[in-house]
Design an enzyme around this catalytic site. Structure first.
Site, PDB file in Angstrom:
ATOM      1  N   LEU A 154      46.229  47.542  44.142  1.00 26.39           N
ATOM      2  CA  LEU A 154      46.056  46.363  44.992  1.00 26.39           C
ATOM      3  C   LEU A 154      47.397  46.039  45.655  1.00 26.39           C
ATOM      4  CD1 LEU A 154      43.983  44.145  45.688  1.00 26.39           C
ATOM      5  CD2 LEU A 154      44.865  42.839  43.742  1.00 26.39           C
ATOM      6  N   ILE A 155      47.377  45.663  46.923  1.00 24.20           N
ATOM      7  CA  ILE A 155      48.623  45.371  47.638  1.00 24.20           C
ATOM      8  C   ILE A 155      49.059  43.944  47.297  1.00 24.20           C
ATOM      9  CG2 ILE A 155      49.724  45.219  49.905  1.00 24.20           C
ATOM     10  CD1 ILE A 155      48.863  48.069  48.954  1.00 24.20           C
ATOM     11  N   HIS A 183      38.587  53.221  53.936  1.00 19.03           N
ATOM     12  CA  HIS A 183      37.684  53.181  52.785  1.00 19.03           C
ATOM     13  C   HIS A 183      36.534  54.147  53.068  1.00 19.03           C
ATOM     14  CE1 HIS A 183      35.883  51.516  49.187  1.00 19.03           C
ATOM     15  NE2 HIS A 183      34.738  51.463  49.842  1.00 19.03           N
TER      16      HIS A 183
END
Ligand code: GRF
Length: 191
Positions: free
Chosen positions: A90-91, A107
């Site tokens: 996750l960023i 994605h």
């Protein structure tokens, strides 16, 4: 003046390879892959980058959580834009805030379907198969602090054969990724 991008990977890096090779072969695109970042020291993409003379940085979980070394590296390489390509972490807010509107992800499904935490790689294609969908595709989107929730930039669909296995779905989708990500990145970076 070329725009400089960093590509983040966690695995084989086939999308990263396409981006590096395309922009190397077409200087008129004005995009340069300045740095490869991986959260896995064993990622195949690191060898690919080394073979192409692209600098790379492996981040540990503590580096990632802290962020100072990563932000310093992105600054040192004068990175303008961050491109996620098979990156599985996750960023964090510090990175989203450092690159507002300048982080994108690809994605391997038609979001909002089959997105969110844990939906990556073969899990996505297995879910598409289990649902009996007759199409899948790609979604290129801006990245915010939540998995797969940033604004959608581009989508492309591909028809599936009812007999396709998840692996065959993955192959169809990966071909779409390879055919489209470089062009969307070029358009975004040059805006
Ligand atoms: C691709 O399926 C991509 O859609 C997803 O992770 C995979 C990356 O593959 N984000 P590769 O490492 O670029 O070959």
């Amino acid at each position: 003046m070329s725009k400089r991008i960093a590509v983040f990977i966690s695995g084989g890096g086939s999308n990263a390879r396409i981006l590096i090779d395309r922009f190397r072969a077409h200087p008129e695109d004005g995009v340069d892959v300045a740095l490869l970042v991986s959260n896995k020291a064993t990622a195949g993409g690191l060898l690919m980058a080394a073979e192409r003379g692209v600098p790379s940085l492996v981040v540990t979980r503590s580096d990632w959580n802290d962020g100072q070394e990563l932000l310093a590296a992105l600054k040192a390489y004068e990175v303008d834009f961050v491109v996620l390509a098979g990156f599985l972490w996750l960023i964090p807010p510090y990175l989203v805030q450092a690159y507002p509107g300048r982080i994108v992800n690809i994605h391997p499904a038609l979001l909002p379907k089959y997105g969110g935490k844990g939906m990556y790689g073969h899990y996505v294609h297995e879910a598409v198969k289990a649902a009996g969908d007759l199409e899948s595709g790609i979604t290129i989107h801006y990245v915010n602090e939540n998995y797969d929730e940033g604004n959608v930039i581009f989508q492309a669909a591909v028809r599936l054969d009812p007999d396709d296995s998840p692996e065959q779905i993955a192959e169809r989708v990966l071909r779409l990724e390879h055919g489209n990500y470089w062009r969307v990145v070029r358009e975004l970076v040059q805006r």
